[in-house]
Every structure is written in C-alpha cells, then in structure tokens.
Design a protein around this motif. Structure first.
Motif, PDB file in Angstrom:
ATOM      1  N   VAL B 183      -5.649   4.529  10.044  1.00  0.00           N
ATOM      2  CA  VAL B 183      -4.379   4.668   9.386  1.00  0.00           C
ATOM      3  C   VAL B 183      -4.919   5.095   7.766  1.00  0.00           C
ATOM      4  N   SER B 184      -4.240   6.055   7.189  1.00  0.00           N
ATOM      5  CA  SER B 184      -4.390   6.503   6.147  1.00  0.00           C
ATOM      6  C   SER B 184      -3.003   6.952   5.460  1.00  0.00           C
ATOM      7  N   ASP B 185      -2.793   6.782   4.239  1.00  0.00           N
ATOM      8  CA  ASP B 185      -1.577   7.358   3.392  1.00  0.00           C
ATOM      9  C   ASP B 185      -1.618   8.307   2.400  1.00  0.00           C
ATOM     10  N   GLY B 186      -3.196   8.546   2.054  1.00  0.00           N
ATOM     11  CA  GLY B 186      -3.462   9.455   1.012  1.00  0.00           C
ATOM     12  C   GLY B 186      -4.609  10.459   1.259  1.00  0.00           C
ATOM     13  N   LEU B 187      -4.758  11.079   0.302  1.00  0.00           N
ATOM     14  CA  LEU B 187      -5.774  12.394   0.474  1.00  0.00           C
ATOM     15  C   LEU B 187      -7.111  11.874   0.169  1.00  0.00           C
ATOM     16  N   ALA B 188      -7.837  12.545   1.180  1.00  0.00           N
ATOM     17  CA  ALA B 188      -9.315  12.004   0.956  1.00  0.00           C
ATOM     18  C   ALA B 188     -10.006  12.578  -0.132  1.00  0.00           C
ATOM     19  N   ASN B 189     -10.741  11.757  -1.048  1.00  0.00           N
ATOM     20  CA  ASN B 189     -11.043  12.320  -2.203  1.00  0.00           C
ATOM     21  C   ASN B 189     -12.486  11.981  -2.640  1.00  0.00           C
ATOM     22  N   VAL B 190     -13.135  10.823  -1.910  1.00  0.00           N
ATOM     23  CA  VAL B 190     -14.495  10.853  -1.921  1.00  0.00           C
ATOM     24  C   VAL B 190     -15.234  11.217  -0.645  1.00  0.00           C
ATOM     25  N   GLY B 209     -18.390  11.171  22.899  1.00  0.00           N
ATOM     26  CA  GLY B 209     -17.201  10.513  23.832  1.00  0.00           C
ATOM     27  C   GLY B 209     -16.400   9.578  22.929  1.00  0.00           C
ATOM     28  N   ILE B 210     -16.611   9.960  21.641  1.00  0.00           N
ATOM     29  CA  ILE B 210     -15.562   8.985  20.662  1.00  0.00           C
ATOM     30  C   ILE B 210     -14.237   9.801  20.253  1.00  0.00           C
ATOM     31  N   SER B 211     -13.205   9.440  20.514  1.00  0.00           N
ATOM     32  CA  SER B 211     -11.971   9.961  20.022  1.00  0.00           C
ATOM     33  C   SER B 211     -11.360   9.285  18.628  1.00  0.00           C
ATOM     34  N   VAL B 212     -10.949  10.154  17.761  1.00  0.00           N
ATOM     35  CA  VAL B 212     -10.167   9.493  16.631  1.00  0.00           C
ATOM     36  C   VAL B 212      -8.732   9.772  16.690  1.00  0.00           C
ATOM     37  N   SER B 213      -7.861   8.750  16.681  1.00  0.00           N
ATOM     38  CA  SER B 213      -6.589   8.721  16.692  1.00  0.00           C
ATOM     39  C   SER B 213      -6.173   8.612  15.076  1.00  0.00           C
ATOM     40  N   THR B 214      -5.270   9.523  14.424  1.00  0.00           N
ATOM     41  CA  THR B 214      -5.118   9.379  13.144  1.00  0.00           C
ATOM     42  C   THR B 214      -3.346   9.144  12.951  1.00  0.00           C
ATOM     43  N   ILE B 215      -3.390   8.246  12.038  1.00  0.00           N
ATOM     44  CA  ILE B 215      -2.015   7.842  11.949  1.00  0.00           C
ATOM     45  C   ILE B 215      -1.687   8.029  10.374  1.00  0.00           C
ATOM     46  N   GLY B 216      -0.758   8.950  10.192  1.00  0.00           N
ATOM     47  CA  GLY B 216      -0.587   9.342   8.671  1.00  0.00           C
ATOM     48  C   GLY B 216       0.540   8.587   8.243  1.00  0.00           C
ATOM     49  N   LEU B 217       0.631   7.752   7.144  1.00  0.00           N
ATOM     50  CA  LEU B 217       1.592   6.866   6.918  1.00  0.00           C
ATOM     51  C   LEU B 217       2.101   7.575   5.391  1.00  0.00           C
ATOM     52  N   GLY B 218       3.480   7.535   5.445  1.00  0.00           N
ATOM     53  CA  GLY B 218       4.247   7.858   4.282  1.00  0.00           C
ATOM     54  C   GLY B 218       4.232   9.646   4.162  1.00  0.00           C
ATOM     55  N   THR B 219       4.277   9.834   2.755  1.00  0.00           N
ATOM     56  CA  THR B 219       4.239  11.424   2.650  1.00  0.00           C
ATOM     57  C   THR B 219       3.185  11.931   2.124  1.00  0.00           C
ATOM     58  N   GLY B 220       2.220  11.109   1.618  1.00  0.00           N
ATOM     59  CA  GLY B 220       1.226  11.411   0.343  1.00  0.00           C
ATOM     60  C   GLY B 220      -0.117  11.947   1.390  1.00  0.00           C
ATOM     61  N   GLU B 241       6.517   7.584   8.948  1.00  0.00           N
ATOM     62  CA  GLU B 241       7.250   7.751   7.911  1.00  0.00           C
ATOM     63  C   GLU B 241       7.636   6.601   6.985  1.00  0.00           C
ATOM     64  N   ASN B 242       7.694   5.578   7.679  1.00  0.00           N
ATOM     65  CA  ASN B 242       7.964   4.173   7.002  1.00  0.00           C
ATOM     66  C   ASN B 242       6.723   3.383   7.711  1.00  0.00           C
ATOM     67  N   ALA B 243       6.320   2.258   6.677  1.00  0.00           N
ATOM     68  CA  ALA B 243       5.465   1.439   7.315  1.00  0.00           C
ATOM     69  C   ALA B 243       5.866   0.498   8.558  1.00  0.00           C
ATOM     70  N   THR B 244       7.277   0.408   8.629  1.00  0.00           N
ATOM     71  CA  THR B 244       7.894  -0.218   9.640  1.00  0.00           C
ATOM     72  C   THR B 244       7.494   0.394  11.091  1.00  0.00           C
ATOM     73  N   ASP B 245       7.270   1.817  10.797  1.00  0.00           N
ATOM     74  CA  ASP B 245       6.921   2.665  12.141  1.00  0.00           C
ATOM     75  C   ASP B 245       5.703   2.279  12.768  1.00  0.00           C
ATOM     76  N   LEU B 246       4.762   1.794  12.101  1.00  0.00           N
ATOM     77  CA  LEU B 246       3.343   1.678  12.274  1.00  0.00           C
ATOM     78  C   LEU B 246       3.238   0.715  13.622  1.00  0.00           C
ATOM     79  N   ARG B 247       4.115  -0.458  13.929  1.00  0.00           N
ATOM     80  CA  ARG B 247       4.020  -1.213  14.833  1.00  0.00           C
ATOM     81  C   ARG B 247       4.195  -0.517  16.223  1.00  0.00           C
TER      82      ARG B 247
END
Lengths: 522, 456
Positions: B183-190, B209-220, B241-247
């Motif tokens: 779960v990430s809401d920002g731009l990777a910078n490190v 055999g490892i998959s990564v599911s990515t959940i983008g939060l917000g618009t940043g 788009e909203n934190a409430t969608d995460l569930r």
C-alpha cells in the motif's frame, strides 16, 4: 586595605579555580577525544561487519553462479529456462574461442530480453573486454567478476573461461541483487527508549542512497561521520554512518561537564565574594569602632592631662603632716598616669592603623629617659612589693624619641605590675652600643608559655589562664610597643630566660657628638 | 490417447474444424460423469478467433489460451498463504490514510487461518519489520504491532518491498502462496525509484514465485511504477481514490489470495513451422522465434486468465488444413499438491469463402482481441496525453470508442459497449484537476484488462 584583600581573594580563590577549570576542561576534552576515537573505531568495526555480511552474501551468490556456469546443456531453450528460474541472473551468454556469440545465438531469433541485452552489452563485445588475464589454461578457468556502468549504475558480469577457450558468463540483475542485499542487511529497529538514533546508509557509485537503516533520517547533503567502501566487486558502493547530531561524538558529553564546572566555579566565587563583602563590612565596622575609641580617647586626653597636672601641683602643696591627703593625691596621680598610658596606647594603635604613627627623634640620653619612666612606675611597683633593680650604662647623647621609649617601657612595666608581682623583683638594664640602644626588662614572674611566645605580640591577644584572670587589659600593649620599637628602627623581642619573662627592646639611636655644654642637657 | 481425444472432439464439434483437446476435458468426457472426478484440474481452453481463414493470402490469427481455475469445494482445500503486508508510512500517509490502511490490514489478517504466514513491514526512509514472518496464531500481538505504526519521513518503496520479500523467503515453500501486498500513496524517493527498476524487481520476484499486489492510495502515487511492479510479478493492482476504499480492496485481494488453485503456471506455445508469433496482447510473454513462453504465478478459483497471441499465417491453398501451434501447460496443483500437465493443439482450415470465415468466428475470442487492442489504443492515448498532445489523445480515444462500439454491435458484446463508454469518459477527463485521478483509473483499468483482473 581593600584592593589588597581583593588581590588575596583572587590569588587564593579565583586563580586556583581557573586553574582547576582549565585542567578539568582539558582533561574532559582529552577524555572526550579518546571516547570519540573509541566510538569511531567501534563504528568502523560495525561498518566493516556489515561489509563482511555483504561480502559473504556475494560469496554465496558466487557459488550459485559457479554451479550455473558449468552449463552442460547448451540448448538455447534450456538456457532460457535457467534464466527464468534464477532470480539474480538477467542473462547468460557464451562466447566461442574467437569471441563470437554462441548464446544468445548470433543468428537469432532473440526474445525481447536478449535483444535488450545485446544492445546494452555491445561495448563489451566490441572492446573484447572479457579477456583472460593469462594464457595458462589451468588458471584461465578461474571465474571472475566484471563490472561496468550502464543505465543508472553498476552492473556485474560473472564469467569464466572454459578449457576450450570459450567464455561463459552471467549478467546479474542489478535490481534483484539490490533487493537480495537489502533483505540481508539489518532492518530498522523500533526507536530506542533512550532516544539514541543513528543512520547507516548504503550508497551506490553515484552517491545515491540505496538503502538506509536506523531511526535517524539525516537531512539531505549531510556529510557522513564515517564511510567505508565495500569489497570488490561492489567496491564502488559505500557504507556511510550518520550519528544523531554532529556533536554526538564531538561535544555531546563535554558540555555537561563544562557546565557543571562553570557552575561550581560560580558558586565558589559567589561564596568568596559574599565572605569578602562580609569581612569588608566587619573591617569597616571595626574601623568605625576604632575611630570612635580614638575620638573618645582624644576627648579624654585633655581633661586627663589637666587632672594629672593639678593633682601633681596639689601633691606639692599638701601638708607634709596630712598623710591621708597625700596618699589620696598619690592614687589620683598614679591612676591618671595609668589612664594616660592607656589612652596613649589606644591613640598609637589608631595611628598605626592609619599608618600615621611617627617617631619624633630628638637629642636625649637613654638612661635619663628610662629612669624617668621607671620613676613614674616606682610607687605602684613598690606598692605591689616589687623591688626595682635599675642598671644604667647608656649615658651617651643619642637621637631618641623619649616619649616612644616611655610608651614601650611603660607597657612592659605595666605588664610586670599586672602579671609578675609574684616575682618580687624587676630588673631593668640599659646599654648603648654602636648606634643601638638596648633595654632589657626581666621579671621573676610566671613567664610566658613557649607556644604563646610569638602570639603575645599579636594585637588583642591575651594569655588565658590563671595569670590573666581577673586582670583588666586591652590586649594591644605589647603589639603597639613592638610596632613603635620597629618604627624606631629596632624591635621588641621576648628573650629566652630560665624564670619569668625577659623582654629586650632595641632601638636605632644614632649617637650625637657631645657639645661643650654637655652637662646642661640634663 | 491424443488421437482418441481428437476424434471425440471432432464428433462433438461436428462441422468444426478446429480441434480443441484439453486433456482434462477429454478425460472428463470419456469418464462421462462428474461424480468420478475426485482430482480437479485447471480447465485449458484453446480457441482461435476464427477456425477458417481465407485461402491464398497471408493472414493473422488470434489464438486464445484460456485457463480457468476449478472451484474449491471446501475452505480447508485452499493452500496456505505466505503474505507480507507492506505499508507506506511516509509523512503523506499520516491521518486517515494510515488509520484506514491499518484497519484494512487487520481485517485482512483476520480472514487468514492460524497456519498461514504473515509478516508486516513498514517503510519511510528506512524499513521497519513490524511483524517478522510468523504464523497468524497470535493475532493480538500482530495487531498491536500494526496499531503502533505512525507516519513520517520519506518513501523507500524499493527497500520496503525488498525487505518484505526477505520475510517471505523465510517460509518460502512450494505449497504456499507467496504474496506481497503493498500500500503506497506517494512517490518512491529513496533507493531505486524508476518504473523500469521497480518492474525489474517484480520480474526478479516472480522467478521465486512471489507476486506483488500494489494498491495505490490517493492521487499522489506513481501509477506507472505500481502497475509495472504488479504486472511483472503477476500480482494485482488497484487504485484506492479514498482511504475508505482500502477495506474493499483488501477483501478482494485476500479473497484472491485464499482462492489460488494453481501455482507457477508455465504456458509454452510451440508454433508450427511457417507460423510466426507476432505479439502477445495483454499479458507479457517471451517470444523466442516461433516458441512463446508465458508464466502466470497463480490461477484463482473460478477465474479465467488467458494469453492472446497474434500469429502470422502464410498463404495456404483452399481446402487444406494446418496445425498452428501445440500448447503445453504445466502448473502446481495446490489442492492435489501434484504437478499437472495439460496439452492442446490449435489448427485452422482454409477456404475461399468469406462467409465460411465469418461463420467460423468465435465471438468470445474476438471480443477479447478487440478489447485488448482497444486497451493498447487506450495506453497510446495516455502516452499522447503525457506528451501534452491532448487533442490527439482525444481523437485516439474517440476513434477507440467508435471501434469498440462497432465491434460491440458486431459481436453483440455488452462488455465492449461498456468499454466504449469508458473511453468516451476518459476523453472528457484528460484535462484539469480530474486528470491525475483519471490517469490512475485508466492505468488501473488497463492493467485489469491485460491481466484479466475481475474484481467488480
């Protein structure tokens, strides 16, 4: 008096304190420098340990790659399958003895990964960069790393030459390697309760952070406290250490010490100043008291002189028969003499305090002066049953202050009268020799204990015990007597004697050439 | 065996020339009943866009290789999961985002069995392993660690995922489903922060055999990077788009995760001589000459995932028949714990008659093809918009909508019609404040189309 005291204060308190503070500071600084060195060594060791961790991991990968590069199956599909299974391997390649690519097959077809590989490694093939170091085929089989920079950083190739002079190599996937090393490197522990934080950072060849651990987040552009390079083949990467603040090692532990020391110095100086002020106040008060006494004494002096004068006049006139009246007058005279000596002492003491005590020399004979004084005391001494033995040998005319001598001698005789009446005798001896007059006063009294010999000359010092009990005294007599003697270029000393006390007065009395009318001086 | 299967298939399909021989199906049909099928296998369905091609002219064929996970009969059948939840705890996550992310993570872990493995990793400029890989048995301890999380600092996304992969590796096992949920809401910078670098990380992880599911939060956040990471590792991607969608998203994600029926699915297509694979639409595939290899990290129960290849077929005489490709599928069955092998071939016949070509069309395959081609057009429109060529992007989307509408009428497809509407909607939101969020929506939809992610 005051400036002198300030200097003493400075010498006694401030200077040692400053010295102490300086010593404390330097020792603390040295200790802190040592600590900093120790800590730096410790950090260095820790970074080295991390470096070893990475080196060990690279060794592990090397072993895996050694197995992979045996490459028994040269079938392109088999090689491609290996690449799909080896997470660290981005591509495998084979060059024949002539340096021509065998895999990826030169004639194609290539998949997208192979096409990209050939494009980015073209410089390596054209430059024939993978050249065995030796022609010796036994040594040639030793695998080696090859590093080159492409894209956004360091890339690694692990390769070996076979006995058939083929070169088999594997290009490592930089991202996979990074992810693997990050997995192995320490993680950030939850913030410690003591607030101690730090940051260790792995940076790539361009100085970009690859991975941080530790709770501290150093601001951009912060210079690391310590930096070490990793071992080859990752020698372009460095490990950096950031302490929580620049003076964590430099001054963090020094300031509290300095502060404590400074506080101590301030407290001591504060106390010293307080006592200085207190003593200054006491001195002022004492001086006021002395001034008061001085004033009073002055006021007493004139009436007393009158009393003495008229009492002595009266003594001459009183009827020889009227013994009672004569006796009364005698008491008045002697008591007023005592009082004037006391007043003289007080005034002299006060003058001495103000450094206004002076000696007024005039031509006089020591014997006469001594005899005058002794005669004054005779009645009271004899009244106490003391026999006066006067030995006079100084008949020479000298420069002498008879009043000063009278005051010195009077104090001594007064003491004899007060404390040594039990001795039944007092012996006075005066002589003159080479500009120095010498008078000794010796009694048969109880004497002065050895330990008090020096202190009897201190002002306001009075011997305690049986001898002084019930006897009045100001405690300044001997002190003022010695001061006067010293002013007169001599001294008053207590001479060792078997019984009683034996005081010796010396006075600088330059002789005066006798005039023709020598006798009339008397 | 193959011959028998082939004949039966021919009889069943009557006039059909194309021969589908998913061995699982063939066995089923021979057995003649479901009652005696204790061992369930993945359904392989190989179909062509049209089984008859025009003769005497070079043509293109669309080959669809569909794989549908079998249903799980009891919850106990599902494979154990080994999941790492990676939470961005950079400064931008503070407040509601962090709270909802924690809630969603706790809710998701609640669904797991005590024997499942979970780890929780949080990253800002550095990485903290809140819960090292452990069995889910002590939930309260795990939740306590999650709840103590607060947000500040930078975004070391690469390191966060790397560290979580390290936690996964501690319990890596052939019979577990390995998954990183980020779960990430920002731009990777490190650390490595480009789309290519994160894509490469995803590619290296799927090798294990490892998959990564990515959940983008917000618009940043950087949707390209998050999509690349998920796509290369065959995970899921969602835009909250909203934190409430995460569930809801976590529920979907863990629903998928706990319904995996096949792992490490390797699909190999060997094209017949003369047949040239041009491209794979949607999913990535490795094309080595006339041999295509694609890998899916897992198949979910009752979900179809497919590979759609475009093949170049040379001019062939009318009336003749040609085998285009043989398909081999291998995967680890998570229920039977065995390695299953499926095979099929695809053949096409040639005719001069346009009518017979049209008659032989498989509308499902063609709808998928149209949908994926339109998806490529949609991606191209995003590229144009990124370059500031808004008018061209609008034209592209309009053309795409028309193409989808025409196809929708032709194949009577509601799905295509819906996609046409979506393209029109995209067209109207290329500018202004809505673009940021719209781009994320578009990239999410493109990803879902490519990977056949069906969460709605």
């Amino acid at each position: 008096m005051k400036p002198k005291l300030t200097w003493i204060f400075f010498a006694l308190i401030a200077a040692p304190l400053i010295a102490l503070a300086w010593l404390g500071y330097t020792s603390a600084r040295d200790e802190q420098q040592n600590t900093a060195r120790r800590i730096e060594a410790l950090i260095s060791a820790r970074l080295e340990e991390v470096g070893q961790l990475v080196a060990k991991r690279m060794d592990h990968h090397r072993q895996t790659l050694d197995q992979l590069l045996i490459l028994d199956d040269r079938d392109p599909q088999g090689i491609r399958q290996s690449i799909r299974e080896q997470r660290l391997v981005r591509q495998i390649f084979i060059l024949d003895a002539d340096g021509q690519l065998v895999h990826p097959p030169a004639q194609g077809p290539h998949n997208a990964l192979e096409t990209a590989f050939l494009a980015r490694t073209k410089p390596i093939w054209t430059a024939k960069a993978l050249i065995p170091r030796t022609e010796d085929t036994s040594a040639a089989d030793k695998p080696d790393w090859y590093t080159w920079y492409w894209g956004s950083g360091l890339n690694l190739i692990y390769w070996r030459q076979t006995k058939d002079k083929e070169i088999i190599g594997a290009e490592l996937d930089r991202m996979a390697l990074l992810a693997d090393l990050i997995g192995e490197l320490p993680k950030t522990e939850p913030a410690a309760s003591d607030g101690a934080t730090e940051c260790v950072r792995l940076v790539d060849a361009n100085g970009r952070a690859i991975y941080n651990w530790g709770n501290l987040h150093p601001p951009d552009q912060t210079q690391p406290q310590l930096e070490i390079a990793l071992e080859p083949p990752l020698a372009a990467w460095r490990l950096q250490y950031f302490p929580s603040s620049p003076d964590d090692l430099a001054g963090g532990r020094l300031w509290p010490k300095i502060t404590a020391l400074a506080a101590l110095v301030l407290v001591v100086i504060g106390l010293a100043v307080y006592f200085l002020r207190e003593s200054g106040r006491e001195i002022r008060e004492a001086r006021q008291r002395v001034a008061f006494v001085n004033q009073v004494s002055h006021e007493l002096k004139t009436p007393l002189t009158n009393i003495r004068l008229y009492a002595e006049l009266m003594e001459d006139r009183v009827d020889e028969e009227d013994e009672k009246a004569a006796g009364y007058l005698h008491v008045i005279v002697s008591e007023s003499q005592r009082l004037s000596r006391l007043i003289a002492n007080v005034l002299s003491f006060a003058r001495n305090q103000r450094q206004q005590l002076t000696i007024r020399r005039k031509a006089a004979r020591l014997d006469d002066a001594v005899r005058d004084t002794v005669e004054q005391f005779r009645p009271s001494l004899e009244a106490k049953g003391l026999a006066i033995e006067l030995e006079t040998e100084a008949t020479h005319l000298v420069e002498l202050d008879p009043d000063a001598l009278g005051q010195i001698l009077g104090n001594l005789l007064s003491n004899v009268e007060k404390y040594a009446a039990a001795g039944k005798r007092v012996h006075i001896h005066c002589r003159f020799e080479s500009a120095t007059s010498e008078i000794t006063v010796e009694d048969g009294g109880p004497g002065i204990p050895r330990q008090a010999r020096k202190r009897v000359f201190h002002p306001f010092y009075r011997l305690s015990g049986k001898v002084t009990e019930g006897v009045s005294g100001t405690g300044i007599g001997l002190s003022i007597a010695r001061d006067i003697a010293r002013l007169h270029g001599g001294d008053l000393t207590l001479e060792p004697s078997d019984t009683g006390a034996r005081f010796k007065i010396t006075l600088a009395t330059p002789p005066i050439e006798e005039q023709a009318d020598e006798g009339t001086g008397r | 065996m193959k011959c028998v299967a082939k004949r039966i298939a021919i009889i069943v399909a009557l006039a059909a020339v194309v021969c589908l021989s998913g061995s699982a199906q063939a066995q089923l049909k021979i057995a003649g009943g479901k009652a005696v099928t204790p061992i369930q296998k993945v359904d392989l369905n190989v179909a062509l866009g049209s089984s008859v091609m025009l003769a005497r002219t070079p043509g293109r064929a669309f080959l669809k290789i569909g794989l549908t996970g079998f249903p799980l009969t009891t919850p106990a059948q599902r494979a154990q999961v080994n999941v790492a939840i990676v939470l961005d705890r950079s400064g931008s996550m503070s407040g509601e985002k962090m709270a909802k992310a924690k809630d969603a993570a706790v809710m998701a872990i609640d669904r797991l069995h005590p024997d499942d493995i979970v780890s929780v990793v949080a990253y800002n400029h550095s990485v903290e392993v809140l819960v090292p890989a452990t069995k889910v048995s002590d939930r309260q301890q795990i939740y306590g660690q999650i709840h103590r999380l607060s947000a500040d600092g930078n975004t070391a996304l690469f390191a966060g995922v790397s560290k979580s992969a390290h936690e996964i590796r501690k319990f890596i096992d052939r019979n577990r489903i390995n998954r990183v949920v980020l779960v990430s809401d920002g731009l990777a910078n490190v650390g490595p922060s480009s789309t290519g670098e994160l894509g490469a990380l995803g590619y290296s992880l799927i090798k294990e055999g490892i998959s990564v599911s990515t959940i983008g939060l917000g618009t940043g956040y950087n949707e390209d990077l998050m999509v690349a990471l998920a796509k290369q590792s065959d995970g899921n991607h969602a835009f909250a788009e909203n934190a409430t969608d995460l569930r809801g998203i976590f529920a979907h994600e863990f629903g998928d995760l706990t319904s995996v029926v096949a792992r490490e699915v390797l699909v190999e297509i060997q094209c017949a001589p003369g047949i040239r694979p041009i491209r794979s639409l949607g999913r990535t595939a490795e094309i080595n000459g006339n041999r295509v290899v694609s890998r899916l990290n897992q198949l979910y129960s009752k979900q179809e995932k497919f590979l759609l290849l475009e093949l170049e077929v040379p001019a062939t005489a009318a009336g003749s028949q040609r085998q285009l490709a043989t398909i081999d599928v291998r995967y680890a069955n998570t229920v039977s714990k065995s390695t299953d092998i499926l095979g099929a071939t695809a053949s096409v016949s040639f005719s001069d008659s346009h009518e017979s070509v049209v008659r032989s069309q498989n509308s499902k395959v063609l709808v998928s093809s149209v949908s994926l081609i339109a998806n490529e057009n949609n991606k191209a429109a995003v590229v144009l918009r990124d370059q500031g060529r808004i008018a061209e992007a609008k034209d592209k989307l309009e053309q795409n909508a028309v193409f989808l509408e025409t196809s929708a009428r032709k194949y009577k497809s509601k799905k295509l019609k819906k996609r046409a509407g979506a393209n029109r909607s995209d067209k109207d939101n290329l500018e202004g404040a809505k673009w940021k969020s719209r781009r994320k929506r578009m990239r999410g939809a493109q990803f879902a189309e490519d990977q056949q992610m069906v969460w709605d």
